[in-house]
Design a protein around this motif. Structure first.
Motif, mmCIF file in Angstrom:
data_model
loop_
_atom_site.group_PDB
_atom_site.id
_atom_site.type_symbol
_atom_site.label_atom_id
_atom_site.label_comp_id
_atom_site.label_asym_id
_atom_site.label_seq_id
_atom_site.Cartn_x
_atom_site.Cartn_y
_atom_site.Cartn_z
ATOM 1 N N ARG A 12 0.817 -1.209 0.000
ATOM 2 C CA ARG A 12 0.000 0.000 0.000
ATOM 3 C C ARG A 12 0.853 1.262 0.000
ATOM 4 N N ALA A 13 1.917 1.258 0.794
ATOM 5 C CA ALA A 13 2.753 2.456 0.895
ATOM 6 C C ALA A 13 3.311 2.855 -0.461
ATOM 7 N N GLU A 14 3.754 1.863 -1.228
ATOM 8 C CA GLU A 14 4.283 2.145 -2.559
ATOM 9 C C GLU A 14 3.190 2.680 -3.474
ATOM 10 N N ALA A 15 2.014 2.082 -3.381
ATOM 11 C CA ALA A 15 0.901 2.509 -4.224
ATOM 12 C C ALA A 15 0.512 3.950 -3.904
ATOM 13 N N GLU A 16 0.431 4.282 -2.616
ATOM 14 C CA GLU A 16 0.052 5.636 -2.226
ATOM 15 C C GLU A 16 1.105 6.648 -2.653
ATOM 16 N N GLN A 17 2.379 6.293 -2.514
ATOM 17 C CA GLN A 17 3.463 7.204 -2.906
ATOM 18 C C GLN A 17 3.363 7.543 -4.392
ATOM 19 N N TRP A 18 3.119 6.530 -5.219
ATOM 20 C CA TRP A 18 2.981 6.784 -6.660
ATOM 21 C C TRP A 18 1.725 7.593 -6.956
ATOM 22 N N LEU A 19 0.628 7.263 -6.243
ATOM 23 C CA LEU A 19 -0.642 7.939 -6.495
ATOM 24 C C LEU A 19 -0.562 9.424 -6.189
ATOM 25 N N LEU A 20 0.202 9.777 -5.168
ATOM 26 C CA LEU A 20 0.320 11.182 -4.765
ATOM 27 C C LEU A 20 1.319 11.957 -5.619
#
Length: 304
Positions: free
Chosen positions: A295-303
């Motif tokens: 999730r952390a990686e996904a959120e970092q890319w999403l932001l």
């Protein structure tokens, strides 16, 4: 309707003591009185003074003296006149419905608890009534017509509890469905971080089982002016990973068409299974849709 007529009705079938009358009234679902001694004996005195009942003292060697009451001819005439009187529609007064009318004060869990308690109470009352009916067989000396009436009266009372229980069960199901359908509309699932907002499908419990489910998610994004979505593996139907169903292709194409930047959080074992892995690998080369194991990686890319 007064308690006097109810007492005459009971006495029309048998002579009774005051205590026996109280017990009959307490056990009946049709007599809306608590049957306290003062009220019953006061009414019996009034009926006696009017000549509608007689009383007989019964002395017992090992027990207290009893006074047994019997209806008179005048009492039967009074009862018949009342029975032939105006019929009244049942009074519609349910405290629980009034409570529900003001249930905006309650949380979802508190409302569910209230309905569950009411359903349990109805279940208990139904079983109690059925047990009383089973243990109180209709007297053989009753006229056959009276037996039919008595039987259907018991069924009428039981049907109230059954229908009310079914209504509560339906209400609970409807509220549960409403809660599930509207979870995605809760602003608490719109996350704002580092000046960027996105819809967190995991915290919203969003489920994508069809193209319509995705369109509902897109509608929420438009309503809140959100252009980024975080979707989780536990919200994707098994058909998403089976290319032959066409679900994954339709979902991904709509995300692209509606220009929603989307991050999927998918465990590695799901990403590498079957031909879906090829499609996700291809998408990871683009700029609008990516799949991540954490999730952390996904959120970092999403932001970003």
């Amino acid at each position: 309707m007064s308690i006097n007529h109810v007492l005459l009705g009971v006495l029309s079938g048998q002579s009774c003591t005051g205590y026996e009358l109280k017990k009959i009234m307490q056990d009946s679902p049709l007599m809306p009185w608590s049957g306290n001694n003062n009220q019953i004996y006061k009414s019996l005195v009034e009926l006696h003074d009017r000549g509608l009942v007689t009383s007989e003292i019964q002395h017992q060697e090992s027990s207290p003296t009893k006074k047994r009451y019997t209806i008179t001819v005048s009492g039967l005439a009074e009862l018949k006149q009342w029975v032939l009187g105006e019929c009244e529609a049942p009074t519609f007064r349910k405290l629980t419905l009034l409570q529900l009318q003001f249930s905006d004060q309650l949380s979802d869990d508190e409302l569910e608890s209230l309905l569950r308690r009411y359903e349990d109470e109805l279940e208990a009352e139904l079983h109690l009534h059925q047990e009383k009916s089973r243990r109180a067989p209709i007297a053989a000396e009753l006229h056959p017509r009276s037996r039919v009436i008595h039987q259907l009266i018991h069924e009428n009372v039981a049907s109230f509890y059954i229908q009310e229980r079914q209504w509560v069960q339906r209400l609970r199901l409807e509220l549960s469905a409403y809660k599930e359908e509207n979870n995605m509309n809760d602003n608490n699932h719109i996350v704002e971080k580092d000046g960027v907002t996105y819809l967190d499908g995991g915290s919203a419990g969003l489920q994508i089982r069809s193209e319509q489910d995705l369109l509902d998610i897109i509608a929420v994004c438009w309503e809140h002016g959100v252009e980024r979505v975080l979707l989780h593996a536990d919200g994707l139907a098994e058909d998403f990973y089976k290319l032959r169903t066409g679900l994954a292709g339709a979902v991904l194409q709509k995300l692209i068409n509606y220009r929603l930047k989307t991050a999927f959080v998918l465990p590695q074992e799901l990403v590498i299974q079957g031909r879906a892995s090829e499609m996700l690998t291809e998408l990871n080369r683009g700029a609008s849709i990516r799949a991540f194991a954490e999730r952390a990686e996904a959120e970092q890319w999403l932001l970003g």
